[in-house]
Design a protein around this motif. Structure first.
Motif, PDB file in Angstrom:
ATOM      1  N   PRO A 180       0.792  -1.230   0.000  1.00 44.63           N
ATOM      2  CA  PRO A 180       0.000   0.000   0.000  1.00 44.63           C
ATOM      3  C   PRO A 180       0.821   1.274   0.000  1.00 44.63           C
ATOM      4  O   PRO A 180       0.344   2.311  -0.469  1.00 44.63           O
ATOM      5  N   LEU A 194      -0.745  -2.090  -4.239  1.00 43.90           N
ATOM      6  CA  LEU A 194      -1.450  -2.370  -2.987  1.00 43.90           C
ATOM      7  C   LEU A 194      -0.948  -3.614  -2.267  1.00 43.90           C
ATOM      8  O   LEU A 194      -1.427  -3.931  -1.178  1.00 43.90           O
ATOM      9  N   ARG A 225      -4.790   1.859   2.713  1.00 43.09           N
ATOM     10  CA  ARG A 225      -5.101   0.804   1.747  1.00 43.09           C
ATOM     11  C   ARG A 225      -6.587   0.765   1.438  1.00 43.09           C
ATOM     12  O   ARG A 225      -7.001   0.722   0.273  1.00 43.09           O
TER      13      ARG A 225
END
Length: 208
Positions: free
Chosen positions: A60, A127, A199
């Protein structure tokens, strides 16, 4: 993810797991790893390298840097809107699960949310690995049927005037939500802005 009403679980990103005993799954993984290492089937150093890669090079924090740059650099934002894959690659984030990226920009009247209804397609380069709840059947089905209800379980209550748009990730296309820039952050550096990005905000299950 916090325990949601009878249907979904949501892990807390900032929770100190060290204060609790390991879960059954963690114990099983550790036991399996020990057996594989003992039999010489797995190199512990290789495992450490893989974990380090996903913790420090893929995750993230990469996506947060993309968001922060989009907030602070209008030219980069324009490139991100036109060709997200190429713009993200400018920052060095490329590779498997990130070949075809689309950036989704939240606005005062639009909130974007990402799901993969078939499996767990997810933009790894920006991510990292998907959270458990993202792969769960309840999230994958209900995010499309009842997105506002799902958002409420994540603690996000949107006024009726805000449109919620759900995007279905596939093997061909993956999405990154660009949250609205928080008010009062005009003097912050890109690094300081990146520290504000979560995130869940880049999946669309949180607002900043």
């Amino acid at each position: 993810m916090r325990q949601a009403p009878a249907r979904m679980a949501h892990d807390h990103p900032g929770h100190e797991h060290g204060q609790h005993p390991p879960s059954d799954m963690e114990l099983r993984v550790k036991a399996l790893e020990s057996v594989l290492v003992e039999k010489g089937l797995v190199d512990p150093a290789a495992l450490d390298a893989i974990v380090d890669h996903y913790q420090h090079k893929v995750g993230p924090r990469n996506g947060a840097r993309v968001v922060a740059k989009a907030w602070s650099d209008p030219a980069f934002r324009a490139r991100l809107e036109t060709d997200a894959t190429a713009a993200i690659a400018e920052l060095g984030y490329t590779g498997r699960q990130g070949e075809h990226m689309v950036a989704l920009f939240n606005t005062p009247s639009l909130h974007n949310m990402v799901v993969c209804t078939l499996c767990s397609c997810y933009p790894w380069p920006v991510l990292g690995l998907p959270p458990v709840w993202y792969k769960s059947a309840p999230y994958r089905s209900r995010a499309v049927i009842d997105p506002r209800g799902v958002l409420a379980e994540f603690g996000v209550s949107l006024p009726q005037g805000i449109e919620v748009r759900v995007w279905d990730s596939t093997a061909e296309v993956r999405y990154l939500v660009i949250p609205e820039r928080p008010a009062g952050t005009e003097r912050l550096s890109e690094a300081e802005l990146a520290a504000l990005v979560t995130r869940d905000g880049m999946i669309g299950t949180a607002r900043l």
